[in-house]
Design an enzyme around this catalytic site. Structure first.
Site, mmCIF file in Angstrom:
data_model
loop_
_atom_site.group_PDB
_atom_site.id
_atom_site.type_symbol
_atom_site.label_atom_id
_atom_site.label_comp_id
_atom_site.label_asym_id
_atom_site.label_seq_id
_atom_site.Cartn_x
_atom_site.Cartn_y
_atom_site.Cartn_z
ATOM 1 N N HIS A 191 6.295 -5.325 4.119
ATOM 2 C CA HIS A 191 6.587 -6.195 5.246
ATOM 3 C C HIS A 191 7.878 -6.968 4.895
ATOM 4 C CE1 HIS A 191 1.959 -6.193 5.875
ATOM 5 N NE2 HIS A 191 1.899 -5.648 4.749
ATOM 6 N N HIS A 196 -3.991 -1.867 8.169
ATOM 7 C CA HIS A 196 -4.364 -2.107 6.882
ATOM 8 C C HIS A 196 -5.965 -2.061 6.763
ATOM 9 C CE1 HIS A 196 -0.620 -3.696 6.105
ATOM 10 N NE2 HIS A 196 -0.856 -4.443 5.086
ATOM 11 N N GLU A 238 -8.502 -3.155 1.713
ATOM 12 C CA GLU A 238 -7.748 -4.022 0.747
ATOM 13 C C GLU A 238 -8.944 -4.931 0.369
ATOM 14 O OE1 GLU A 238 -4.742 -6.588 2.298
ATOM 15 O OE2 GLU A 238 -3.665 -6.535 0.727
ATOM 16 N N ASP A 292 4.654 -3.578 -0.780
ATOM 17 C CA ASP A 292 3.884 -4.374 0.198
ATOM 18 C C ASP A 292 4.586 -5.654 0.351
ATOM 19 O OD1 ASP A 292 1.782 -5.262 1.761
ATOM 20 O OD2 ASP A 292 0.355 -6.003 0.212
ATOM 21 N N ASP A 293 4.792 -6.638 -0.530
ATOM 22 C CA ASP A 293 5.567 -7.851 -0.324
ATOM 23 C C ASP A 293 6.259 -8.319 -1.632
ATOM 24 O OD1 ASP A 293 4.539 -9.095 2.425
ATOM 25 O OD2 ASP A 293 2.610 -8.484 1.222
HETATM 26 N N1 ADE Z 1 0.418 -9.204 5.563
HETATM 27 C C1 ADE Z 1 1.604 -9.064 4.523
HETATM 28 N N2 ADE Z 1 1.078 -8.513 3.442
HETATM 29 C C2 ADE Z 1 -0.299 -8.243 3.675
HETATM 30 C C3 ADE Z 1 -1.238 -7.720 2.952
HETATM 31 N N3 ADE Z 1 -1.214 -7.267 1.808
HETATM 32 N N4 ADE Z 1 -2.586 -7.619 3.481
HETATM 33 C C4 ADE Z 1 -2.712 -8.077 4.845
HETATM 34 N N5 ADE Z 1 -1.878 -8.585 5.563
HETATM 35 C C5 ADE Z 1 -0.553 -8.592 4.716
HETATM 36 ZN ZN ZN Z 2 0.458 -4.993 3.589
#
Ligand code: ADE
Ligand code: ZN
Length: 337
Positions: A19, A197, A200, A278-279
């Site tokens: 992201h 997604h 998770e 991911d982030d």
């Molecule tokens: N938005 C940013 N990272 C995310 C994640 N791991 N799961 C869901 N939405 C997200």
């Molecule tokens: Zn994600």
């Protein structure tokens, strides 16, 4: 271990689950807040870092959406994207398929074109500047209603030849993929790639819905698929790639300890798993660090690591010819390590 780390560093890789807004480093957050005169509830980098401790997905999302508020201009989105590309070029990442969350920006008053123009400017320069090719994936925020996703879809119309796929992110529990079946159908009819997604935090039923209902080309995360043997067989037989994010899973308590991470199990079950960040600004590591820490924690072998690097290209939306070139380079690098 040093040998495996050297191989991880040297291998060409693609990142398929990133992201862009999640690559906003604390330093940039402070810098953009100052240059745009945006009030943030942090005075020092240490205060920002102290806030990056989460006990679940929603905890993180609250901070993530707050962090986005410092992104105000095309230049901010350009600089954010360029910094990410520069960072992963150092990890030998050669191709990225990145997400952005337009509703995180239009919802606070920015026109749709501000984020996308800034992001595309940086991505378009990346091949010459860093040797990195790209695909851009527009995500819908699943906690918002379907009609708002359609509103965003309408705003995106002039850019649909620059957007390669759609995705689904944000709060998973209570927002099953089926809520967005009609927008996925519209995107499929336009020839866009489809990812979502799923699994998770959400149950295997959500992954089934993503696969059979949304007809996704790839599953983001997918961890909880392992609870359902028939689902594992379905994903494996369809050859669907999972974009797995180990350090994210640890930060968001999807796993309690990296030693319990299912990455190795996924590979041994014949699932096409990949390693992603991911982030990374929030979860403590870019793609190579995800590889290194996971390899150490679950005992990945050299063969596992090579398979994961190959999966990142075969699971990408590059053409078969482009994929073959990257695979051949992986073989060359592996032979010299
Ligand atoms: N938005 C940013 N990272 C995310 C994640 N791991 N799961 C869901 N939405 C997200
Ligand atoms: Zn994600």
């Amino acid at each position: 271990m040093a040998d495996l780390d050297a191989l991880i560093d040297a291998l060409p890789k693609a990142e398929l689950h990133l992201h862009l807004e999640g690559s906003l480093e604390p330093e940039q957050l402070m810098e953009f807040a100052a240059r745009n005169g945006v009030d943030i509830p942090f005075r020092t980098l240490d205060e920002v870092r102290a806030a990056y401790s989460f006990s679940n997905l929603q905890d993180f999302l609250d901070i993530y959406y707050q962090g986005m508020s410092v992104l105000q201009t095309e230049a901010d989105f350009h600089d954010l994207t360029d910094a990410y590309l520069q960072r992963v070029a150092a990890d030998n990442v050669r191709h990225v398929e990145v997400f952005f969350d337009p509703q995180g920006h239009t919802g606070r008053g920015l026109p749709f074109e501000v984020p996308i123009n800034g992001i595309l400017k940086a991505l378009d320069a990346a091949e010459e500047k860093y040797g990195i090719t790209y695909r851009l994936i527009m995500c819908f925020l699943r906690h918002l209603p379907e009609d708002e996703a359609f509103e965003t879809w309408k705003q995106a119309e002039p850019w649909l030849d620059r957007i390669h796929g759609i995705g689904l992110d944000s709060s998973e529990m209570g927002h099953p993929p089926s809520k967005f079946a009609r927008i996925y159908e519209a995107a499929r009819e336009r020839g866009l790639k489809l990812v979502a997604h799923a699994g998770e935090e959400g149950p295997p039923a959500y992954v089934w819905e993503a696969v059979d209902g949304l007809k996704v080309d790839r599953i983001d995360h997918g961890n909880r698929s392992l609870e359902d043997e028939a689902l594992v067989a379905r994903i494996r037989d369809a050859g669907l790639t999972l974009t797995v994010c180990p350090l994210s899973n640890l930060s968001l308590c999807v796993v309690d300890d990296l030693k319990d991470h299912p990455m190795k199990r996924m590979l041994e079950l014949g699932l096409k798993a990949t390693v992603n960040s991911d982030d990374p600004a929030y979860f403590g590591g870019y793609v190579n660090q995800n590889f290194r820490e996971t390899a150490r924690a679950v005992g990945l072998t050299r063969e596992h690591v090579i398979t994961l690097a190959k999966n990142s290209f075969t699971g990408s939306f590059l053409s078969p010819d482009q994929q073959r070139e990257h695979l051949a380079e992986i073989d060359r690098i592996a032979a010299s390590h």
